[in-house]
Design a protein around this motif. Structure first.
Motif, PDB file in Angstrom:
ATOM      1  N   ARG A 354       0.860  -1.191   0.000  1.00  0.00           N
ATOM      2  CA  ARG A 354       0.000   0.000   0.000  1.00  0.00           C
ATOM      3  C   ARG A 354       0.894   1.238   0.000  1.00  0.00           C
ATOM      4  N   LYS A 355       0.597   2.189  -0.861  1.00  0.00           N
ATOM      5  CA  LYS A 355       1.400   3.403  -0.935  1.00  0.00           C
ATOM      6  C   LYS A 355       1.372   4.170   0.385  1.00  0.00           C
ATOM      7  N   SER A 356       2.544   4.609   0.795  1.00  0.00           N
ATOM      8  CA  SER A 356       2.622   5.471   1.969  1.00  0.00           C
ATOM      9  C   SER A 356       1.927   6.795   1.678  1.00  0.00           C
ATOM     10  N   ARG A 357       1.454   7.431   2.745  1.00  0.00           N
ATOM     11  CA  ARG A 357       0.779   8.712   2.544  1.00  0.00           C
ATOM     12  C   ARG A 357       1.769   9.876   2.552  1.00  0.00           C
ATOM     13  N   GLY A 358       2.900   9.684   3.217  1.00  0.00           N
ATOM     14  CA  GLY A 358       3.869  10.768   3.309  1.00  0.00           C
ATOM     15  C   GLY A 358       5.291  10.265   3.233  1.00  0.00           C
ATOM     16  N   SER A 359       6.211  11.215   3.258  1.00  0.00           N
ATOM     17  CA  SER A 359       7.654  10.986   3.258  1.00  0.00           C
ATOM     18  C   SER A 359       8.168  10.546   1.885  1.00  0.00           C
ATOM     19  N   SER A 360       9.402  10.038   1.849  1.00  0.00           N
ATOM     20  CA  SER A 360      10.159  10.004   0.599  1.00  0.00           C
ATOM     21  C   SER A 360       9.639   9.015  -0.429  1.00  0.00           C
ATOM     22  N   GLU A 361       8.868   8.006  -0.014  1.00  0.00           N
ATOM     23  CA  GLU A 361       8.402   7.012  -0.981  1.00  0.00           C
ATOM     24  C   GLU A 361       6.886   7.009  -1.133  1.00  0.00           C
ATOM     25  N   LYS A 362       6.272   8.158  -0.888  1.00  0.00           N
ATOM     26  CA  LYS A 362       4.805   8.215  -0.985  1.00  0.00           C
ATOM     27  C   LYS A 362       4.307   8.064  -2.412  1.00  0.00           C
ATOM     28  N   PHE A 363       5.176   8.289  -3.409  1.00  0.00           N
ATOM     29  CA  PHE A 363       4.770   8.105  -4.802  1.00  0.00           C
ATOM     30  C   PHE A 363       5.391   6.857  -5.434  1.00  0.00           C
ATOM     31  N   HIS A 364       6.064   6.053  -4.615  1.00  0.00           N
ATOM     32  CA  HIS A 364       6.612   4.795  -5.140  1.00  0.00           C
ATOM     33  C   HIS A 364       5.462   3.848  -5.454  1.00  0.00           C
ATOM     34  N   GLY A 365       5.618   3.091  -6.528  1.00  0.00           N
ATOM     35  CA  GLY A 365       4.588   2.158  -6.965  1.00  0.00           C
ATOM     36  C   GLY A 365       4.179   1.184  -5.875  1.00  0.00           C
ATOM     37  N   VAL A 367       0.893  -2.079  -4.948  1.00  0.00           N
ATOM     38  CA  VAL A 367      -0.256  -2.842  -5.414  1.00  0.00           C
ATOM     39  C   VAL A 367      -1.534  -2.040  -5.186  1.00  0.00           C
ATOM     40  N   VAL A 368      -1.630  -1.425  -4.014  1.00  0.00           N
ATOM     41  CA  VAL A 368      -2.801  -0.601  -3.677  1.00  0.00           C
ATOM     42  C   VAL A 368      -2.390   0.862  -3.732  1.00  0.00           C
ATOM     43  N   ASP A 369      -3.021   1.618  -4.603  1.00  0.00           N
ATOM     44  CA  ASP A 369      -2.690   3.036  -4.790  1.00  0.00           C
ATOM     45  C   ASP A 369      -3.383   3.884  -3.734  1.00  0.00           C
ATOM     46  N   HIS A 370      -3.114   5.191  -3.769  1.00  0.00           N
ATOM     47  CA  HIS A 370      -3.735   6.092  -2.797  1.00  0.00           C
ATOM     48  C   HIS A 370      -5.259   6.067  -2.871  1.00  0.00           C
ATOM     49  N   VAL A 371      -5.812   5.667  -4.014  1.00  0.00           N
ATOM     50  CA  VAL A 371      -7.267   5.602  -4.136  1.00  0.00           C
ATOM     51  C   VAL A 371      -7.856   4.560  -3.187  1.00  0.00           C
ATOM     52  N   HIS A 373      -8.528   1.205  -3.494  1.00  0.00           N
ATOM     53  CA  HIS A 373      -9.347   0.055  -3.884  1.00  0.00           C
ATOM     54  C   HIS A 373      -8.644  -0.748  -4.972  1.00  0.00           C
ATOM     55  N   GLU A 374      -9.319  -1.831  -5.378  1.00  0.00           N
ATOM     56  CA  GLU A 374      -8.716  -2.774  -6.326  1.00  0.00           C
ATOM     57  C   GLU A 374      -9.004  -2.455  -7.786  1.00  0.00           C
ATOM     58  N   HIS A 375      -9.713  -1.395  -8.082  1.00  0.00           N
ATOM     59  CA  HIS A 375     -10.137  -1.127  -9.452  1.00  0.00           C
ATOM     60  C   HIS A 375      -9.116  -0.273 -10.197  1.00  0.00           C
ATOM     61  N   THR A 376      -7.903  -0.802 -10.310  1.00  0.00           N
ATOM     62  CA  THR A 376      -6.839  -0.111 -11.026  1.00  0.00           C
ATOM     63  C   THR A 376      -6.152  -1.082 -11.972  1.00  0.00           C
ATOM     64  N   ARG A 377      -5.479  -0.539 -12.963  1.00  0.00           N
ATOM     65  CA  ARG A 377      -4.751  -1.366 -13.933  1.00  0.00           C
ATOM     66  C   ARG A 377      -3.664  -2.181 -13.237  1.00  0.00           C
ATOM     67  N   VAL A 378      -2.928  -1.537 -12.319  1.00  0.00           N
ATOM     68  CA  VAL A 378      -1.826  -2.214 -11.644  1.00  0.00           C
ATOM     69  C   VAL A 378      -2.333  -3.363 -10.795  1.00  0.00           C
ATOM     70  N   PHE A 379      -3.392  -3.150 -10.049  1.00  0.00           N
ATOM     71  CA  PHE A 379      -3.946  -4.216  -9.217  1.00  0.00           C
ATOM     72  C   PHE A 379      -4.365  -5.406 -10.077  1.00  0.00           C
ATOM     73  N   LYS A 380      -4.977  -5.128 -11.223  1.00  0.00           N
ATOM     74  CA  LYS A 380      -5.389  -6.211 -12.116  1.00  0.00           C
ATOM     75  C   LYS A 380      -4.172  -6.990 -12.628  1.00  0.00           C
ATOM     76  N   ASP A 381      -3.094  -6.270 -12.993  1.00  0.00           N
ATOM     77  CA  ASP A 381      -1.870  -6.943 -13.447  1.00  0.00           C
ATOM     78  C   ASP A 381      -1.323  -7.859 -12.357  1.00  0.00           C
ATOM     79  N   VAL A 382      -1.325  -7.382 -11.128  1.00  0.00           N
ATOM     80  CA  VAL A 382      -0.809  -8.169 -10.009  1.00  0.00           C
ATOM     81  C   VAL A 382      -1.686  -9.400  -9.775  1.00  0.00           C
ATOM     82  N   ALA A 383      -2.987  -9.209  -9.784  1.00  0.00           N
ATOM     83  CA  ALA A 383      -3.900 -10.345  -9.570  1.00  0.00           C
ATOM     84  C   ALA A 383      -3.762 -11.380 -10.680  1.00  0.00           C
ATOM     85  N   ASP A 384      -3.640 -10.913 -11.916  1.00  0.00           N
ATOM     86  CA  ASP A 384      -3.461 -11.838 -13.042  1.00  0.00           C
ATOM     87  C   ASP A 384      -2.167 -12.634 -12.890  1.00  0.00           C
TER      88      ASP A 384
END
Length: 685
Positions: A354-365, A367-371, A373-384
């Motif tokens: 899960r993306k951190s909310r703050g500090s140096s790696e808050k924008f690092h890729g 599985v779970v984005d700041h949004v 939930h699971e309805h993202t392209r990346v989450f689908k790639d990981v599940a597949d």
């Protein structure tokens, strides 16, 4: 007959799939754990690396421990069929420790002690730091060593760096006394008579410093060896402190692409190798060179213990610390992940869940984005990918049948970097090693990356580019390897110094002179704009002709029994030997006196691989940018066909019967690969 290795964990005897998980960042919101468990199952994840930087959450003040949150996480994992690599938190110490015990903070080469902050900003020699890590690790072991969700220990994180404090200076001197015994032996090994640097008392010796001694190459080399030994000793200290409750739990530490530590020494104390990789995919129109480079590192980490390893960290999408943070294009996540499995990994894991909310790696890729939930392209790639890993999990534990090896020593790497030789603007050691590896990789030939202390007997072909630091023992081993029927390939800048970085006397390439049948009289560094070339001799034993461009380095050699396969085309040494072959006993040894480019290396290794009797993963000519790798249990072969070319490709299979492991369909004739395509095939061994 080849067999599988035992599972890394009997609790999870399949291909592992998961991520770094940091629930201590979300203790303010209890709903996050519940959501994470739900989505982990949706993503087909079965394991998490847990608690890596959690010291402040586990011991908020000295001697006060708060394990309740970790209890809840691990109990929830156990209830939901999810497992954990439980981490020791030593990668980043809490602020109270730095304030009360400043000695734990690292001292840089300039002899200035760091302030609190960052990661790995600590001294591995410090008695206080060792005491505090033993206490927290012992508490973790006592509480969780037999927890049903815990499958192993993840020691610290990406060990690296060095410390120059008084503790480390004393330890370095003790290490040197143990190694050399007397100052006379040390002074001779370091050649301190140069510039009147002779030491007359052990107390005069310090670690290399930018404002002090840094030009004694033997001293620089020994400091790096000492740092490796000290780091390994600290890691061993941690392992012993967590194995008190359950000695059977395996321990690993996640390595990274660093030249600061000799990982072969660290590997000796670990139960399983794990490493982290973050390639800059899509930097150019195709990913061939980068794909080959990543394969080299996978091969190296597999070779450290000659058994399956773990991909402990990768990114499911992008990073945030590279110069350009580019997204993985469709298909690349599956390709790059299965590339690791193809080369021997029994896991695909990510930083981070899960993306951190703050500090140096808050924008690092993640599985779970700041949004959230699971309805993202990346989450689908990981599940597949998780479903694919489940489909092919019978591969877990299978070895890689390599009969080709590349010799790659850390102390040779360090010595080449320090050499002050023919091209201080860049002799490109690693690039050269990887160019040779790539020429073999493109043919689908499994390759180990070994050290000079490893056993050579099982290989048919050994490639040793720029074996600058060559011990007498290594020369003898390579000579015996060739005499017994092996094929050896070496290049310029080989056999130059011994283990102390002292030049071999009596003519280069020193301990390799008999094996190669040459004497290297001079070596010329070329400017970046300079070019030379080689012309293949008519009727040469390699069976191909023509001229090929060379650059950067030209070695002037004399033959002493070796046959000349090619000569230089330019400069005052035109017509002199540039490529030779020496027959010794039952084997043969090739020497390239100049740095040659991919066109030559491709042709050369096609012939050498065949002549050495090395098996390819598939008996076919692979299109440019397509490679194949194989794992086997002796009854079934598992063949990974991977397309890094950036274009659709078609591979003509050999006549053996294949099955697509994901679909169960029979495959024969031609295999179509889309852009970034990868197919896992099964056949009878």
């Amino acid at each position: 007959m080849t067999k599988k290795f035992p599972p890394i964990s009997n609790k999870l005897p399949v291909l592992m799939h998961g991520a770094d998980y940091n629930p201590d960042q979300w203790l303010h919101d209890p709903k996050v754990l519940e959501e994470d468990i739900r989505m982990m199952k949706l993503a087909n994840c079965n394991v998490m690396a847990l608690g890596m930087f959690s010291w402040a959450a586990l011991e908020p003040t000295e001697g006060v421990f708060t394990f309740e949150w970790l209890d809840k996480v691990l109990d929830s994992f156990a209830e939901n069929g999810i497992y954990a690599w439980l981490s020791t938190p030593s990668g980043a110490r809490p602020a109270w420790m730095s304030a009360k015990y400043p000695e734990v903070l690292r001292v840089e080469a300039n002899r200035v002690r760091n302030l609190h902050g960052m990661r790995h900003n600590h001294c591995y020699t410090s008695p206080v730091y060792r005491e505090k890590t033993a206490i927290i690790n012992g508490k973790l072991a006592e509480r969780y060593g037999n927890h049903p969700a815990v499958i192993g220990w993840h020691i610290s994180n990406e060990l690296g760096g060095d410390c120059h404090c008084d503790y480390c200076q004393d330890a370095f001197r003790a290490w040197l006394k143990e190694k050399y015994g007397t100052l006379e032996a040390l002074n001779f090994a370091w050649w301190t008579s140069f510039w009147a640097h002779t030491y007359t008392d052990w107390s005069q010796i310090e670690s290399p410093a930018p404002h002090g001694e840094n030009m004694v190459h033997g001293q620089n080399l020994d400091w790096r060896r000492f740092v490796t030994d000290q780091m390994t000793d600290f890691c061993d200290h941690e392992i012993k402190s967590v194995k008190t409750a359950n000695p059977d739990l395996p321990a690993t530490t996640n390595m990274h692409m660093t030249d600061g530590l000799d990982y072969r020494k660290l590997a000796k104390i670990l139960d399983v190798i794990s490493w982290d990789v973050y390639p800059t995919w899509h930097d150019y129109n195709n990913d061939i060179e980068l794909g080959a480079s990543v394969s080299f590192w996978h091969d190296l980490y597999r070779s450290l213990q000659q058994k399956p390893f773990l991909l402990m960290e990768s990114t499911p999408s992008l990073t945030n610390w590279q110069p350009i943070s580019k997204l993985k294009q469709p298909g690349m996540h599956k390709l790059s992940s299965l590339q690791a499995v193809a080369h021997g990994s029994d896991s695909v894991q990510y930083f981070q869940w899960r993306k951190s909310r703050g500090s140096s790696e808050k924008f690092h890729g993640a599985v779970v984005d700041h949004v959230g939930h699971e309805h993202t392209r990346v989450f689908k790639d990981v599940a597949d990918l998780g479903r694919t890993l489940a489909d092919i999990s019978e591969i877990a534990g299978t070895p890689t049948p390599a009969k080709t090896a590349i010799l790659f020593d850390w102390d040779n790497r360090w010595a080449v970097q320090d050499a002050q030789g023919p091209r201080n603007s860049g002799i490109h050691y690693e690039e050269t090693v990887m160019a040779h590896h790539r020429a073999i990789w493109e043919q689908g030939v499994p390759t180990d990356i070994i050290g000079s202390e490893d056993d050579f007997a099982g290989y048919k072909l050994i490639v040793a580019p720029m074996l600058y630091l060559c011990r007498e023992e290594t020369g003898q081993k390579l000579e015996k390897f060739v005499e017994n029927g092996g094929t050896l390939v070496t290049t310029y800048w080989s056999g130059i110094v011994n283990e102390h970085d002292l030049c071999h006397l009596g003519g280069f390439p020193g301990p390799l002179r008999k094996t190669l049948g040459i004497w290297a009289e001079e070596i010329e560094g070329l400017y970046d704009h300079d070019r030379n070339g080689i012309a293949m001799a008519e009727g040469n034993e390699l069976g191909f002709n023509g001229s090929f461009e060379s650059h950067e380095i030209c070695e002037l050699i004399h033959t002493e029994g070796a046959a000349v396969l090619a000569t230089y085309t330019d400069s005052f040494y035109a017509g002199r030997p540039a490529l030779t072959l020496n027959r010794l006993g039952k084997g043969r040894a090739y020497h390239m006196a100049t740095r040659l480019k991919d066109d030559f290396l491709g042709e050369f290794y096609k012939q050498v691989v065949d002549a050495a009797g090395v098996e390819r993963a598939i008996h076919t000519e692979l299109p440019a940018g397509v490679t194949a790798q194989v794992r086997t249990d002796g009854e079934s072969d598992y063949v990974f066909v991977m397309n890094f070319s950036g274009q659709e490709q078609c591979v003509k299979l050999d006549e053996r019967s294949y099955m697509n492991m994901e679909t169960g369909d029979a495959v024969s004739g031609e295999l179509a690969l889309p852009v970034h395509g990868v197919v896992v095939l099964k056949r009878q061994a």
